[in-house]
Design a protein around this motif. Structure first.
Motif, mmCIF file in Angstrom:
data_model
loop_
_atom_site.group_PDB
_atom_site.id
_atom_site.type_symbol
_atom_site.label_atom_id
_atom_site.label_comp_id
_atom_site.label_asym_id
_atom_site.label_seq_id
_atom_site.Cartn_x
_atom_site.Cartn_y
_atom_site.Cartn_z
ATOM 1 N N ILE A 118 -23.318 0.748 53.839
ATOM 2 C CA ILE A 118 -24.214 0.294 54.898
ATOM 3 C C ILE A 118 -25.267 1.360 55.123
ATOM 4 O O ILE A 118 -24.941 2.511 55.389
ATOM 5 N N GLY A 119 -26.520 0.970 54.994
ATOM 6 C CA GLY A 119 -27.618 1.894 55.238
ATOM 7 C C GLY A 119 -28.389 1.434 56.450
ATOM 8 O O GLY A 119 -28.488 0.239 56.705
ATOM 9 N N ARG B 78 -28.224 -3.478 54.435
ATOM 10 C CA ARG B 78 -29.297 -2.646 54.966
ATOM 11 C C ARG B 78 -29.697 -3.137 56.352
ATOM 12 O O ARG B 78 -29.885 -4.339 56.551
ATOM 13 N N GLU C 287 -32.712 -2.859 58.489
ATOM 14 C CA GLU C 287 -34.111 -2.447 58.328
ATOM 15 C C GLU C 287 -34.901 -2.787 59.578
ATOM 16 O O GLU C 287 -34.573 -3.748 60.267
ATOM 17 N N TRP D 297 -31.601 1.563 47.283
ATOM 18 C CA TRP D 297 -31.005 0.604 48.215
ATOM 19 C C TRP D 297 -31.438 -0.816 47.880
ATOM 20 O O TRP D 297 -31.207 -1.738 48.648
ATOM 21 N N GLN E 240 -34.401 -1.863 47.784
ATOM 22 C CA GLN E 240 -35.606 -2.237 48.514
ATOM 23 C C GLN E 240 -36.827 -2.084 47.625
ATOM 24 O O GLN E 240 -36.840 -1.266 46.705
#
Lengths: 101, 288, 330
Positions: B16-17, B47, B49, C289, C291
């Motif tokens: 998990i970021g 994520r 974000e 990630w 992205q």
């Protein structure tokens, strides 16, 4: 007697279907599409009556009414044709021209 | 990503970021007893974000992203970041998991045998599992039951219990240790939510499967009743309750057929957790 | 940059055994984001990787096999629906690679079914598909009219029971694009597969993939498209026949760029033009990630993709209409 070349129905290539029972119902897993179908009578009986050689609905009905308690008349034929069309649309059986009446 | 955590829950590993520290700190504390190996290979990445160019600072707003995403998921307020992380992990399981047949169900275990409860949200399946987990059963999961594709066993997925609205107070009365509760998240899209850390044995035994012995379709808020459910209906309802039945193809078909023919199924209606617990004890002891 | 590690691994799978565990997360995320995880799984068959990685790769292979089975079934259903018209659909892209057993199809995610039919039979084909259970996805009249007037395909249809999309093409590039591939030649040169199905010729398969990537898209998913082109090029026996075919369709420059990018990204490296380098930066923009780390470049390519398809005045009208409807590039 139907003319040669009329639309009949046949079973699909072997190995495409997995049959399982579930109290009173038949489950069919159709390998080519990955779909599961839950079939109630008389659909499993109709499918079981099909062979590799296409048969006309009228011949099928005669056969089915012998084995089961089905009406061998115009209403019975119309109902059977509906079921056959439905099973064909799902890809569970195939329609093909009949070589001989 | 600025903040990260790797987390093992049952058979799955998540990375998990987050652009913000707060959700990661909360997760890390609530999941303290779970494997947290930063070097592990994760099955899925989640994520958190910013939902727009400035949304890291200005009215901070979280978009749940990751390996598997819903295209139109609404962003969430940063104060609900913990919930966003949980939803992100659930989404990865729901859309990505292929190693078991995944059923939207809660489960608990006793003597190696599992009770599986499935139903719509609001049926009380999640709260019932949490409650039984405090009353002599081993809690296995409140969201997903994982059916083994080869031997039919039920595998646990004991993530944090997600308590909603009235269930929060009910479980506060049941659990003495307030440290097992996460922060109260008010005004989420599902109302008030508070997470509960499962009992220690549930976490310690989270890789231990059980043989399914009973399937219940609970319904909360209806006068007490118990009804058998036919196999055809059970099969239909479980295909709908499974997020990966179609994806698993023939293996899923065989596993579900086996489950439906081997596990007795009942629908139960109940008006309180105590009533349901008593009904379940009765049904359980009547099993062969 | 994880996209670089991903393409290095696709190029040279044996590198996998030398990777540190910590490098895998970025590679797996980038591969998922680029829809290349199944392809990677196939490439890494027989290579020693850590257990958790091989579990993830096995899942991806399972998904790819299912995609393939479903795509072939959808093709079968479309063929059955069109058979009474005496019309055999030409499969395009993923379904074609799967049906023809090409290496581009190995491990590939497929998604929608793309078929090509002659333009003068489009109305009949549409009616037959609607009768067989496909329905319109977007009833928006602007989009519908736009598709019918300017695009190379019908508005997408979705099957009401199977929930799968079909794109019915009559050529391989929008009518507004500068190159005008010869659609009639695509059809006359197509190859019979049996089961009422056809695919484009070897050369046209490459050129369709090239046209789709270089002259039609915003390069999102470009790494996967470029992988397709790499595999399709490797199947070509007569390079000069491909060159002649490209010239015939007006795609010579596009093919040349595709060859340079393939050589650079999936081959031994190659000197690139300045513009090529922008393509490469866009293609390799996934970070650890998963992205897109170069969003500005994505927007530039989004606008470019529209320029390629439309003359400027039309572009402004189109973007304005889309904008009012709330559409924004991702």
């Amino acid at each position: 007697m139907a003319a040669a070349g009329a639309q009949g129905y046949a079973r699909c290539a072997e190995g495409g279907l997995v049959w399982r029972e579930l109290d009173g119902l038949v489950l069919v897993y159709h390998r080519p599409s990955g779909q599961t179908h839950m079939l109630a009578s008389p659909l499993p009986e109709i499918m079981a009556a099909l062979t590799d050689n296409p048969q006309l609905p009228s011949a099928l009905l005669a056969h089915l009414s012998e084995a089961y308690d089905l009406a061998d008349d115009d209403d019975g034929l119309a109902a059977l044709e509906l079921h056959l069309a439905e099973l064909t649309a799902l890809g569970l059986i195939r329609s093909a021209p009949c070589a001989t009446p | 990503m600025r903040h990260a955590l790797t987390l093992g829950i049952g058979p799955a590993t998540f990375r998990i970021g987050s652009e913000w520290g707060q959700p990661i700190d909360q997760l890390s504390a609530l999941y303290a007893a779970y494997p947290q190996d930063a070097a592990a290979v994760a099955d899925y990445t989640v994520r958190l974000e910013p939902a727009g160019p400035l949304r890291r600072w200005w009215r901070p707003s979280v978009r749940i992203a990751g390996d598997h995403m819903l295209p139109d998921a609404a962003p969430m307020a940063l104060r609900h970041g913990l919930l966003a992380a949980e939803m992100g992990m659930n989404l990865q399981m729901a859309l990505g998991w292929r190693r078991h047949l995944l059923i939207h169900a809660s489960s608990v275990e006793k003597d190696g045998r599992a009770l599986v409860m499935t139903g719509e949200s609001g049926s009380g399946k999640s709260t019932l599992a949490a409650l039984l987990g405090e009353r002599g059963w081993r809690f296995m999961g409140d969201e997903f039951a994982l059916l083994d594709l080869s031997d039919g066993g039920v595998h646990p997925f004991p993530r944090l219990v997600s308590l909603k609205n009235a269930a929060i107070e009910a479980m506060r009365a049941e659990v003495g240790d307030s440290a097992r509760f996460g922060p109260l998240l008010e005004d989420t899209p599902k109302g008030a939510i508070r997470h509960l850390v499962p009992p220690a044995d549930a976490i310690a035994r989270m890789r231990e499967a059980a043989v399914p012995a009973l399937l219940l379709f609970p319904r909360y808020g209806v006068a007490r009743d118990v009804r058998p459910v036919g196999q055809g209906e059970v099969f239909m309802r479980l295909t709908q309750a499974s997020t990966n039945y179609v994806a698993l193809g023939e293996e899923g078909f065989e596993a579900l057929h086996r489950f439906v023919t081997e596990v007795p199924a009942l629908a139960i209606d109940y008006e309180s957790g105590d009533e349901a617990a008593a009904m379940i004890d009765e049904l359980w002891s009547a099993l062969p | 940059m994880s996209a670089r590690a991903l393409v290095a691994l696709l190029r040279d799978p044996v590198r996998a055994s030398a990777l540190a565990e910590s490098e895998w997360n970025g590679i797996i995320s980038a591969a998922r984001a680029e829809r290349l995880l199944g392809t990677l799984a196939v490439r890494l068959e027989g290579v020693d990787v850590p257990d958790p990685v091989s579990a993830i790769l096995a899942d991806a292979q399972l998904d790819a096999e299912r995609e393939k089975r479903i795509a072939l079934w959808e093709a079968n259903r479309a063929a059955a629906a069109l058979a009474p018209l005496g019309l055999e659909p030409i499969l395009l892209k993923g379904a074609a690679y799967a049906a023809a057993g090409l290496r581009a199809g190995k491990g590939r995610m497929i998604g929608d079914l793309d078929i090509l039919v002659p333009r003068d039979r489009l109305d009949e084909a549409e009616a037959a598909l609607l009768a067989a259970g496909w329905e319109w996805v977007k009833p928006d009249p602007y989009d519908d009219a736009y598709y019918r007037r300017w695009m190379h395909e019908l508005p997408p249809l979705i099957h009401r029971e199977r929930d799968r999309m079909i794109d019915v093409h009559h050529t391989i590039l929008p009518l507004t694009a500068r190159p005008r591939p010869d659609a009639a030649a695509l059809i006359t040169q197509s190859v019979e597969l049996g089961g009422g199905l056809l695919v484009l010729s070897q050369e046209d398969r490459v050129l369709h993939a090239v046209a789709h990537m270089m002259a039609d898209g915003d390069l999102s998913g470009g790494l996967r498209n470029l992988w397709d082109i790499r595999c399709l090029l490797a199947d070509i026996e007569d390079k000069s026949a491909l060159d002649r075919r490209a010239a015939h369709h007006g795609l010579t420059a596009h093919l040349a760029r595709a060859r340079r990018l393939v050589a650079h990204v999936y081959g031994d490296g190659l000197r690139l033009t300045f513009a090529d380098r922008l393509f490469v930066r866009r293609l390799l923009s996934r970070d650890a990630w998963g992205q897109d780390s170069r969003k500005w470049l994505g927007l530039a390519f989004y606008i470019r993709s529209h320029l390629l398809r439309m003359p400027p005045l039309m572009l402004m009208r189109h973007l304005w209409t889309k904008w009012r409807k709330g559409h924004r590039p991702a």
